[in-house]
Scaffold this motif. Structure first.
Motif, PDB file in Angstrom:
ATOM      1  N   SER A  79       0.819  -1.219   0.000  1.00 18.96           N
ATOM      2  CA  SER A  79       0.000   0.000   0.000  1.00 18.96           C
ATOM      3  C   SER A  79       0.847   1.260   0.000  1.00 18.96           C
ATOM      4  N   GLN A  80       2.113   1.149   0.384  1.00 19.03           N
ATOM      5  CA  GLN A  80       3.020   2.292   0.357  1.00 19.03           C
ATOM      6  C   GLN A  80       3.647   2.479  -1.018  1.00 19.03           C
ATOM      7  N   MET A  81       3.448   1.503  -1.907  1.00 23.00           N
ATOM      8  CA  MET A  81       4.073   1.549  -3.217  1.00 23.00           C
ATOM      9  C   MET A  81       3.093   1.735  -4.372  1.00 23.00           C
ATOM     10  N   VAL A  82       1.897   1.159  -4.217  1.00 26.78           N
ATOM     11  CA  VAL A  82       0.993   1.135  -5.357  1.00 26.78           C
ATOM     12  C   VAL A  82      -0.457   1.053  -4.906  1.00 26.78           C
ATOM     13  N   HIS A  83      -1.297   1.671  -5.684  1.00 26.08           N
ATOM     14  CA  HIS A  83      -2.739   1.430  -5.633  1.00 26.08           C
ATOM     15  C   HIS A  83      -3.108   0.867  -6.995  1.00 26.08           C
ATOM     16  N   ILE A  84      -4.098   0.004  -6.999  1.00 23.32           N
ATOM     17  CA  ILE A  84      -4.535  -0.625  -8.238  1.00 23.32           C
ATOM     18  C   ILE A  84      -5.998  -0.268  -8.476  1.00 23.32           C
ATOM     19  N   VAL A  85      -6.291   0.113  -9.717  1.00 20.38           N
ATOM     20  CA  VAL A  85      -7.661   0.420 -10.116  1.00 20.38           C
ATOM     21  C   VAL A  85      -7.998  -0.467 -11.309  1.00 20.38           C
ATOM     22  N   VAL A  86      -9.074  -1.211 -11.174  1.00 23.86           N
ATOM     23  CA  VAL A  86      -9.549  -2.075 -12.252  1.00 23.86           C
ATOM     24  C   VAL A  86     -10.840  -1.466 -12.786  1.00 23.86           C
ATOM     25  N   ILE A  87     -10.790  -1.060 -14.024  1.00 23.50           N
ATOM     26  CA  ILE A  87     -11.949  -0.440 -14.673  1.00 23.50           C
ATOM     27  C   ILE A  87     -12.958  -1.532 -15.030  1.00 23.50           C
ATOM     28  N   ASP A  88     -14.215  -1.212 -14.856  1.00 27.04           N
ATOM     29  CA  ASP A  88     -15.299  -2.108 -15.259  1.00 27.04           C
ATOM     30  C   ASP A  88     -16.036  -1.506 -16.449  1.00 27.04           C
ATOM     31  N   PRO A  89     -16.586  -2.343 -17.318  1.00 22.16           N
ATOM     32  CA  PRO A  89     -17.449  -1.806 -18.373  1.00 22.16           C
ATOM     33  C   PRO A  89     -18.545  -0.942 -17.741  1.00 22.16           C
ATOM     34  N   GLY A  90     -18.801   0.194 -18.352  1.00 18.83           N
ATOM     35  CA  GLY A  90     -19.823   1.104 -17.854  1.00 18.83           C
ATOM     36  C   GLY A  90     -19.289   2.198 -16.954  1.00 18.83           C
ATOM     37  N   ASP A  91     -18.042   2.083 -16.490  1.00 16.02           N
ATOM     38  CA  ASP A  91     -17.470   3.151 -15.663  1.00 16.02           C
ATOM     39  C   ASP A  91     -17.296   4.413 -16.508  1.00 16.02           C
ATOM     40  N   ALA A  92     -17.779   5.515 -15.993  1.00 15.87           N
ATOM     41  CA  ALA A  92     -17.651   6.798 -16.684  1.00 15.87           C
ATOM     42  C   ALA A  92     -16.266   7.375 -16.457  1.00 15.87           C
TER      43      ALA A  92
END
Length: 114
Positions: free
Chosen positions: A38-51
């Protein structure tokens, strides 16, 4: 959209069989550093429909306007890496190549990979 900000969520919350190996590889790449994920990276996974506006609000910057540090194409996914600070902290965004994902985002990824 799935957002992973702590080690437990980064290590254990992905069930997609095409995405799990990508995140496992990222964890392995970061394992040489002696600190919590958590001190190095955050991860975001986009889903279909995300604006895009929602994605931008989560990231704190405009995804299509910020220069990429690294982009990789994988079967079914784009992996976008943004280094946000001098200490190396960053965010990795996984964009699925699927119907329902904002066409501008997919086009941005395709143009950036070339």
């Amino acid at each position: 959209m799935q957002v992973m900000r702590d080690s437990a969520s980064i290590r254990g919350s992905v069930t997609d069989p095409t995405l799990a190996p990508l995140i496992a590889r990222l964890i392995d790449d970061l394992s040489d550093y002696d600190c919590d994920l958590s001190q190095m990276v955050h991860i975001v996974v986009i889903d279909p429909g995300d604006a895009l506006m929602t994605i931008d609000a989560e990231l704190g910057f405009q995804l299509l306007d910020r220069p990429l540090d690294v982009i990789e194409a994988h079967p079914g996914w784009f992996e976008l890496t943004y280094v946000l600070s001098d200490d190396g902290f960053g965010v990795v965004v996984y964009v699925p190549v699927r119907p329902g994902v904002d066409a501008r985002l997919i086009e941005h990824c395709r143009e950036s990979i070339q």
